[in-house]
Design an enzyme around this catalytic site. Structure first.
Site, PDB file in Angstrom:
ATOM      1  N   CYS A 131     -19.804  20.505   1.835  1.00 19.05           N
ATOM      2  CA  CYS A 131     -21.179  20.740   2.298  1.00 19.05           C
ATOM      3  C   CYS A 131     -21.868  21.813   1.473  1.00 19.05           C
ATOM      4  O   CYS A 131     -22.151  22.921   1.957  1.00 19.05           O
ATOM      5  CB  CYS A 131     -21.145  21.125   3.772  1.00 19.05           C
ATOM      6  N   GLU A 132     -22.073  21.545   0.227  1.00 23.84           N
ATOM      7  CA  GLU A 132     -22.760  22.439  -0.712  1.00 23.84           C
ATOM      8  C   GLU A 132     -23.451  21.552  -1.737  1.00 23.84           C
ATOM      9  O   GLU A 132     -22.840  20.593  -2.235  1.00 23.84           O
ATOM     10  CB  GLU A 132     -21.754  23.301  -1.509  1.00 23.84           C
ATOM     11  N   TYR A 137     -19.885  26.915 -13.407  1.00 23.78           N
ATOM     12  CA  TYR A 137     -20.423  27.144 -14.765  1.00 23.78           C
ATOM     13  C   TYR A 137     -21.295  25.982 -15.241  1.00 23.78           C
ATOM     14  O   TYR A 137     -21.624  25.928 -16.426  1.00 23.78           O
ATOM     15  CB  TYR A 137     -19.294  27.291 -15.792  1.00 23.78           C
ATOM     16  N   ARG A 185     -15.217  24.027 -11.660  1.00 21.18           N
ATOM     17  CA  ARG A 185     -15.893  24.358 -12.930  1.00 21.18           C
ATOM     18  C   ARG A 185     -17.341  23.848 -13.006  1.00 21.18           C
ATOM     19  O   ARG A 185     -18.223  24.594 -13.427  1.00 21.18           O
ATOM     20  CB  ARG A 185     -15.077  23.879 -14.125  1.00 21.18           C
TER      21      ARG A 185
HETATM   22  N1  LLP Z   1      -6.042  36.396 -22.148  1.00 22.00           N
HETATM   23  C1  LLP Z   1      -6.898  37.021 -21.332  1.00 22.00           C
HETATM   24  C2  LLP Z   1      -6.863  38.490 -21.262  1.00 22.00           C
HETATM   25  C3  LLP Z   1      -7.818  36.282 -20.555  1.00 22.00           C
HETATM   26  O1  LLP Z   1      -8.668  36.920 -19.757  1.00 22.00           O
HETATM   27  C4  LLP Z   1      -7.827  34.869 -20.648  1.00 22.00           C
HETATM   28  C5  LLP Z   1      -8.752  34.080 -19.844  1.00 22.00           C
HETATM   29  C6  LLP Z   1      -6.895  34.248 -21.510  1.00 22.00           C
HETATM   30  C7  LLP Z   1      -6.029  35.047 -22.249  1.00 22.00           C
HETATM   31  C8  LLP Z   1      -6.826  32.760 -21.683  1.00 22.00           C
HETATM   32  O2  LLP Z   1      -7.980  32.281 -22.238  1.00 22.00           O
HETATM   33  P1  LLP Z   1      -8.100  30.770 -22.745  1.00 22.00           P
HETATM   34  O3  LLP Z   1      -7.164  30.597 -23.913  1.00 22.00           O
HETATM   35  O4  LLP Z   1      -7.716  29.879 -21.625  1.00 22.00           O
HETATM   36  O5  LLP Z   1      -9.506  30.637 -23.125  1.00 22.00           O
HETATM   37  N2  LLP Z   1     -12.351  29.976 -15.435  1.00 22.00           N
HETATM   38  C9  LLP Z   1     -13.056  29.914 -16.697  1.00 22.00           C
HETATM   39  C10 LLP Z   1     -12.331  30.646 -17.794  1.00 22.00           C
HETATM   40  C11 LLP Z   1     -11.916  32.060 -17.466  1.00 22.00           C
HETATM   41  C12 LLP Z   1     -11.137  32.755 -18.565  1.00 22.00           C
HETATM   42  C13 LLP Z   1     -10.349  33.898 -18.019  1.00 22.00           C
HETATM   43  N3  LLP Z   1      -9.543  34.584 -18.993  1.00 22.00           N
HETATM   44  C14 LLP Z   1     -13.310  28.451 -17.043  1.00 22.00           C
HETATM   45  O6  LLP Z   1     -12.973  27.586 -16.232  1.00 22.00           O
HETATM   46  O7  LLP Z   1     -13.878  28.137 -18.085  1.00 22.00           O
END
Ligand code: LLP
Length: 415
Positions: free
Chosen positions: A342-343, A316, A312
């Site tokens: 190595c980044e 991001y 993360r």
């Molecule tokens: N439903 C759908 C259709 C989604 O695409 C996602 C997340 C969720 C539910 C769940 O969302 P949450 O409640 O966790 O916000 N890797 C990124 C976040 C990617 C989100 C992908 N979709 C991070 O580490 O912040």
């Protein structure tokens, strides 16, 4: 006390000192508090208790089988986005009729698998997908239950990489295509359309966008009902934000106060797909300082976890709190916390004030329960970290550390 907390200058997960986990399991290592997962799931469930609803935990955030099973026992459903996630949800005991399947690229093979399992419905993301599901269902002599995900063109006001509900995003069906969707579904004999879905983004820290999205969905449902489609389910996705660095995210009850009136007016069943809210602050990454490196004016705490364990910050520039597992009271200095990979993006913190540490000291990277281990990779041939769960004074390894042998298990010398 449940979850991660500091007591007498020692970090704990539930009643378990993190130093004890590190001693037994080694580092890097993920630690999850099962009672914390339960408490957060229940908080959301409670907020909607006045209407028919299902909280379908988004397992993409943390797909550890013990975690999924813990939530399934409370009655949780699962939001899955691949055949692999469906397999894990079923293996962990989530009933098929509580599983919903999203994702923009479902293959015929995944569609067939989900139909055979008997999932609750597909969250369909495009017109060609309706046609594909219809084709697969027809061959299997099944009727596929579907919800259509619309792109409500609402800004979730979050990091642009995790915003999904604006018209330039690849997710959901463009609102202007509603008529085409109706036409397509009417031609497709093997799909049954009963739900409307919208998910606008992740790590939201205010409620307004959710309210807007719910009202757009309400308009769509009313139009569809007028056109004769028996829409009885509204899925408002996930996205509830958490506190990483002092944000004050709304409580589930605050979102509910905007959503409940809409769902009550529609007399529909509500589905929710929260992930991060349940898992984010219920997990942490434990790591050890390998070297303290002085480089001119800079000080680096070089640790044994890297972007292969938690990507993360690299992806991001996400902020995660970091603390010494013991010894938070020591004087602080400004440092970068970096990994072994190595980044140059392999960092956990930049210019962060942290207490002095020595080689061998343990650090905890907090709020790592969501999108942590699941986004792990073996880049630089580094085995995946193990996952430990805690409850009360007990802890157990829920997923073993990968071994070097595991790294080569699927390979052979050829040609
Ligand atoms: N439903 C759908 C259709 C989604 O695409 C996602 C997340 C969720 C539910 C769940 O969302 P949450 O409640 O966790 O916000 N890797 C990124 C976040 C990617 C989100 C992908 N979709 C991070 O580490 O912040």
């Amino acid at each position: 006390m449940t979850g991660f907390h500091l007591k007498n200058n020692r970090w704990y997960s539930d009643g378990v000192p993190l130093s004890k986990v590190a001693e037994k399991v080694g580092t890097p290592c993920y630690v999850y508090s099962l009672p914390a997962f339960e408490a957060r799931w229940k908080e959301i469930d409670q907020a909607y208790k006045s209407i028919p609803h299902l909280v379908a935990y988004s397992i993409k955030t943390n797909d550890n089988l013990s975690v999924i099973k813990t939530l399934a026992k409370l009655g949780s459903g699962a939001d899955v986005v691949s055949g692999g996630e469906l397999f894990k949800a079923r293996k962990a005991g989530v009933p098929a009729n509580k599983i919903i399947f999203a994702g923009v690229a479902k293959t015929d093979d995944e569609i067939a698998y989900a139909l055979k399992e008997g999932i609750r419905f597909f969250n369909v993301e495009s017109i060609p997908e309706i046609v594909a599901i219809n084709g697969v269902a027809g061959k299997l002599r099944k009727i596929a239950p579907i919800a259509i995900r619309f792109n409500p063109n609402v800004d979730a006001l979050t990091h642009h990489y995790i915003s999904t509900g604006k018209k330039e995003n690849k997710f959901g069906v463009f609102l202007g295509d509603l008529d085409k969707v109706m036409e397509t579904v009417r031609r497709c004999q093997s799909v049954h359309w009963t739900g409307v879905h919208a998910h606008i983004g992740s790590q939201m820290t205010q409620t307004a966008s959710v309210g807007k999205s719910a009202r757009v969905v309400e308009q769509i449902v009313m139009k569809l009902r007028r056109e004769g489609f028996p829409i009885h389910t509204v899925n408002l996705g996930g996205g509830y934000g958490i506190d990483y660095q002092g944000e004050k995210p709304p409580k589930p009850s605050q979102y509910a106060s905007l959503v409940l009136p809409v769902i009550k007016r529609l007399n529909a069943t509500l589905l929710l797909e929260p992930g991060r809210y349940i898992s984010g602050n219920s997990g942490a990454l434990l790591t050890k300082v390998v070297y303290v490196k002085q480089s001119g004016k800079k000080t680096f705490y070089i640790v044994d976890a890297g972007m292969g364990d938690l990507i993360r910050p690299a992806l991001y520039e996400a902020y995660h709190r970091i603390a010494p597992v013991e010894g938070s009271q020591k004087p602080a200095q400004t440092v970068d916390v970096v990994g072994p990979i190595c980044e140059s993006t392999d960092f956990f913190a930049k210019n962060r004030k942290l207490p002095l540490v020595n080689r061998g000291d343990l650090l905890v990277v907090l709020s790592a329960g969501a999108y942590g281990s699941v986004m792990g990779s073996t880049y630089n041939s580094r085995p995946l970290a193990p996952e430990v769960v805690t409850r009360g004074n007990r802890f157990a390894i829920a997923r073993q550390r990968q071994t070097r042998e595991d790294l080569v298990r699927l390979e052979k010398f050829v040609l």
